[in-house]
Design an enzyme around this catalytic site. Sequence first.
Site, PDB file in Angstrom:
ATOM      1  N   HIS A 158      -9.725  -8.452   0.709  1.00 57.60           N
ATOM      2  CA  HIS A 158     -10.997  -8.177   0.451  1.00 57.60           C
ATOM      3  C   HIS A 158     -12.006  -9.481   0.609  1.00 57.60           C
ATOM      4  O   HIS A 158     -11.485 -10.481   1.096  1.00 57.60           O
ATOM      5  CB  HIS A 158     -11.138  -7.707  -0.896  1.00 57.60           C
ATOM      6  CG  HIS A 158     -10.235  -6.405  -1.416  1.00 57.60           C
ATOM      7  ND1 HIS A 158     -10.601  -5.159  -1.138  1.00 57.60           N
ATOM      8  CD2 HIS A 158      -9.106  -6.519  -1.955  1.00 57.60           C
ATOM      9  CE1 HIS A 158      -9.803  -4.248  -1.601  1.00 57.60           C
ATOM     10  NE2 HIS A 158      -8.719  -5.158  -2.314  1.00 57.60           N
ATOM     11  N   CYS A 217      -6.204  -3.001   1.653  1.00 58.06           N
ATOM     12  CA  CYS A 217      -5.667  -2.597   0.358  1.00 58.06           C
ATOM     13  C   CYS A 217      -5.206  -1.294  -0.125  1.00 58.06           C
ATOM     14  O   CYS A 217      -4.335  -0.746   0.699  1.00 58.06           O
ATOM     15  CB  CYS A 217      -6.519  -3.207  -0.700  1.00 58.06           C
ATOM     16  SG  CYS A 217      -5.774  -3.486  -2.206  1.00 58.06           S
TER      17      CYS A 217
HETATM   18  N1  GLN Z   1      -4.620   0.471  -6.471  1.00 60.70           N
HETATM   19  C1  GLN Z   1      -3.733  -0.553  -5.350  1.00 60.70           C
HETATM   20  C2  GLN Z   1      -2.971  -1.333  -6.086  1.00 60.70           C
HETATM   21  O1  GLN Z   1      -3.228  -1.912  -7.262  1.00 60.70           O
HETATM   22  C3  GLN Z   1      -4.760  -0.946  -4.296  1.00 60.70           C
HETATM   23  C4  GLN Z   1      -5.912  -1.846  -5.167  1.00 60.70           C
HETATM   24  C5  GLN Z   1      -7.075  -2.286  -4.398  1.00 60.70           C
HETATM   25  O2  GLN Z   1      -7.161  -1.357  -3.240  1.00 60.70           O
HETATM   26  N2  GLN Z   1      -7.563  -3.601  -4.497  1.00 60.70           N
HETATM   27  O3  GLN Z   1      -2.042  -2.138  -5.478  1.00 60.70           O
END
Ligand code: GLN
Length: 243
Positions: free
Chosen positions: A193, A92
């Site tokens: 995740h 992510c």
């Molecule tokens: N901040 C990034 C987004 O919103 C990654 C989010 C995350 O790692 N869950 O796209």
Amino acid sequence: MTDLRICHLYPEHLNIYADRGNIAVLRYRCERRDIAFAVRGCGPGDPLPEADLYYLGGGQDRDQVAVAGDLVARSGDLRAAVDGGAAVLAVCGGYQLLGHGYRGHAGDDMPGTGLVDLVTEAGPTRMIGNIAIRCELDPGRPRTVVGFENHAGRTHLGEGVEPLGQVLHGHGNNGADGGEGVRTGRVLGTYIHGPLLPKNPWLADWLVGASLERRHGTVALDPLDDALESEAHRVAERIAAAG
Ligand code: GLN
């Protein structure tokens, strides 16, 4: 003795949704097979440890802003490590920073490592939910990866760059082109995740094998009893399909 060395990049910043759990799974699957396992954290300004696998978890935009510059300063070292056979798993927020850069939802322009040819820009909505993808890391052996995604970023891969897999259920890289994540050699990026590895033990073993290759060549991994993990995988896939 066979051993695996992991470098966890920015453990204090990039660890959303218990992404640290991926390391626990890798440790478990190594130690059950008498493969010694060592993890070293690397925060902003720390020297980059030599490792077989470099790991980055996800994070909120503000955490990504805090580490992006430091990560970019390490691009050359990371590239050299990958060229020398190291593997990378980036989830992510970490995945987004592997590319050329990420423009966050508040308009912050975060530079990326350029290790893989992809760009990311936050869109007006978050892409949230259970996800299942089909991937074929070993040709002729299609598998599924299941988990959970929550990101504003839309990622677009460069010409000819392969995604990690094709979305069966969920959004993936951008909700439009059907791709999820990225795979180039031993470098994997994904929005998934859960954390990623507990419900996808085959992928954990793929990573263990790929990471060991650098110093130990091909290591045969004894099968483990994955009854619980397989059941969790099945349930997650069913939930993603129903979603
Ligand atoms: N901040 C990034 C987004 O919103 C990654 C989010 C995350 O790692 N869950 O796209």
